[in-house]
Design a protein around this motif. Structure first.
Motif, PDB file in Angstrom:
ATOM      1  N   UNK A  38       0.816  -1.204   0.000  1.00  0.00           N
ATOM      2  CA  UNK A  38       0.000   0.000   0.000  1.00  0.00           C
ATOM      3  C   UNK A  38       0.857   1.265   0.000  1.00  0.00           C
ATOM      4  N   UNK A  39       0.551   2.190  -0.924  1.00  0.00           N
ATOM      5  CA  UNK A  39       1.266   3.465  -0.958  1.00  0.00           C
ATOM      6  C   UNK A  39       0.984   4.297   0.288  1.00  0.00           C
ATOM      7  N   UNK A 104      12.003   7.384  -3.379  1.00  0.00           N
ATOM      8  CA  UNK A 104      12.402   7.307  -4.791  1.00  0.00           C
ATOM      9  C   UNK A 104      12.683   5.879  -5.231  1.00  0.00           C
ATOM     10  N   UNK A 105      13.193   5.067  -4.309  1.00  0.00           N
ATOM     11  CA  UNK A 105      13.366   3.645  -4.630  1.00  0.00           C
ATOM     12  C   UNK A 105      12.006   3.001  -4.879  1.00  0.00           C
ATOM     13  N   UNK A 106      11.031   3.355  -4.076  1.00  0.00           N
ATOM     14  CA  UNK A 106       9.689   2.793  -4.243  1.00  0.00           C
ATOM     15  C   UNK A 106       9.084   3.232  -5.583  1.00  0.00           C
ATOM     16  N   UNK A 107       9.339   4.490  -5.950  1.00  0.00           N
ATOM     17  CA  UNK A 107       8.790   5.037  -7.189  1.00  0.00           C
ATOM     18  C   UNK A 107       9.623   4.652  -8.417  1.00  0.00           C
ATOM     19  N   UNK A 165       4.008  12.472  -2.361  1.00  0.00           N
ATOM     20  CA  UNK A 165       3.633  12.727  -0.961  1.00  0.00           C
ATOM     21  C   UNK A 165       2.335  13.520  -0.888  1.00  0.00           C
ATOM     22  N   UNK A 166       2.195  14.536  -1.751  1.00  0.00           N
ATOM     23  CA  UNK A 166       1.035  15.427  -1.704  1.00  0.00           C
ATOM     24  C   UNK A 166      -0.247  14.780  -2.235  1.00  0.00           C
ATOM     25  N   UNK A 167      -0.138  13.613  -2.864  1.00  0.00           N
ATOM     26  CA  UNK A 167      -1.326  12.903  -3.346  1.00  0.00           C
ATOM     27  C   UNK A 167      -2.246  12.515  -2.204  1.00  0.00           C
ATOM     28  N   UNK A 168      -1.675  12.340  -1.018  1.00  0.00           N
ATOM     29  CA  UNK A 168      -2.436  11.859   0.133  1.00  0.00           C
ATOM     30  C   UNK A 168      -2.526  12.960   1.190  1.00  0.00           C
TER      31      UNK A 168
END
Length: 452
Positions: A38-39, A104-107, A165-168
């Motif tokens: 989950x993001x 950034x690794x996750x993305x 980050x700002x998406x949530x």
């Protein structure tokens, strides 16, 4: 050439103070950002990492304000004690860098990660060189260069992940959710953070012991040796480790992980074995040409440490598998053992034979510890130790002719450092041309690991 070994020695002592503290500032949660599906959970871990970092940095600032720094044993009281006041900035910037790196690794934002890795040392060194040229060569200039490099890395990595980050909305990340993820990923502060702390503590103890037993100047030579020889590991090895960790975290079938790991081992050994052999032969000449005669001892130390550096370069990405397969304790135990061997190597070596024997014990003992735990980690995916030894021996046979040529040429051009450096570069170019034309499977193996 602009900075003396003594300046660099005190810079290393400063780093030896801040590095262990930086390793615990995030409580190791920055390395857990990659794990959850989950993001939202990943972002929650990111916030947990930041909260830990801010609280820890404030605590260090308060302690430095309260404790009389000029009483510190390893810092010349009036001359160098003040530089410790810069420690909270180092800790904060390093912690922010690692938190954004996890995102950034996750993305899979590897371009941004690569740019940040280039900008960090580039801005650092440009400032340090300019400061030296205009007459401000000092330990303080080295530290400010370090801070500016870290700041550039934070800006680049932060800007690439800010939209994610700002998406949530922040209101969905309640205090209770942060507590819950802290419990769910408690192995990271218990084992991963502890491992990182022991790793950096081992480096710090090494610096402090060398400064205490020998001198700050010798610790400067050691630090320069580690920094110069560590450039390939920092730019190439770390990037490979991060990509491999991200890929294997998504692999659910052990057979796939086994194939990817065997291919990675083969690539790393082929690419690095001869370069580290050449480094062991020509490092003294390389340091003299690049840095001047005053850094000769750093070149000698690098020659001795090349064995450990090679093993570490090859096994560092493999050890990431222990996080994927929930065996973080392997990392912890390896660092405990390395801390012990480092301590006794320096004490015993300095007692019996001086500087060279000290670093010989240090290199062999730590190299063998890393190799053992690398083999232990590979057993998690059913790769036998005999398979690894076979790969090493097979490539060793291919490298021996190049090594013999290097030794013969060095004995012939003994008194010409520049010619010897050019010879070493020529041998490496010849070797990589050989790999390109003869080892046709190398490119295919790379794609099988990193492109899928």
């Amino acid at each position: 050439r602009l900075y003396t070994p003594t300046y660099f020695g005190y810079f290393n002592i400063y780093s030896s103070f801040t590095d262990p503290l930086s390793s615990i500032a995030n409580l190791g949660y920055h390395q857990a950002i990659l794990i959850p599906k989950s993001d939202k959970k990943a972002i929650t871990i990111f916030y947990l990492s930041l909260i830990s970092l801010i609280i820890f940095s404030l605590m260090i600032s308060i302690l430095i304000t309260i404790i009389p720094i000029n009483q510190t044993t390893f810092f010349d009281s009036q001359k160098y004690g003040y530089i410790i006041t810069l420690a909270p900035f180092s800790i904060l910037l390093q912690g922010l860098n690692m938190s954004f790196l996890g995102l950034n690794q996750r993305l899979e934002s590897y371009t941004e990660i690569s740019i940040s890795r280039i900008s960090n040392p580039l801005i650092n060194k440009v400032f340090v060189v300019i400061a030296g040229l205009v007459g401000f060569a000092s330990t303080k200039s080295l530290i400010i260069g370090l801070l500016l490099g870290l700041l550039s890395s934070v800006i680049i990595q932060g800007s690439s992940s800010i939209y994610f980050i700002l998406k949530y909305p922040k209101k969905i990340f309640t205090f209770q959710k942060i507590i819950d993820v802290a419990k769910d990923y408690k192995k990271f502060p218990l084992f991963v953070m502890s491992t990182d702390l022991l790793y950096r503590l081992g480096n710090s103890i090494t610096i402090f012991l060398i400064a205490y037993i020998f001198s700050a100047e010798v610790s400067g030579h050691y630090g320069m040796s580690v920094m110069m020889a560590g450039i390939p590991s920092a730019l190439i090895g770390s990037a490979i480790s991060e990509v491999f960790y991200q890929k294997t975290a998504k692999i659910k079938i052990k057979g796939d992980a086994k194939t990817a790991s065997e291919n990675l081992l083969l690539i790393l050994i082929k690419l690095s074995m001869l370069p580290f052999m050449i480094l062991s032969v020509f490092s003294k000449d390389l340091f003299i040409v690049l840095l001047g005669e005053s850094w000769t001892q750093a070149g000698i130390i690098t020659s001795i440490l090349s064995f450990q550096m090679f093993i570490s370069f090859v096994m560092a990405p493999i050890l990431q598998l222990s996080k994927v397969y929930d065996k973080q304790e392997y990392l912890l135990f390896s660092q405990i053992l390395m801390l012990i061997t480092s301590f006794f190597s320096i004490i015993i070596g300095s007692f019996f034979g001086g500087l060279k024997l000290t670093f010989l014990f240090f290199s062999i003992s730590n190299g063998l510890v890393i190799f053992f735990f690398g083999l232990l980690t590979l057993r998690l995916i059913d790769i036998r130790s005999a398979t690894v030894v076979k790969i090493i021996l097979k490539n060793l046979i291919k490298c021996v002719p190049f090594l013999i040529l290097a030794i013969l040429l060095r004995s012939y051009f003994l008194n010409s450092n520049l010619i010897l450096v050019l010879i070493s570069i020529s041998i490496l170019i010849g070797y990589f041309v050989y790999l390109y034309w003869i080892e046709k499977d190398l490119k295919a193996l790379s794609k099988s690991i990193f492109v899928k």
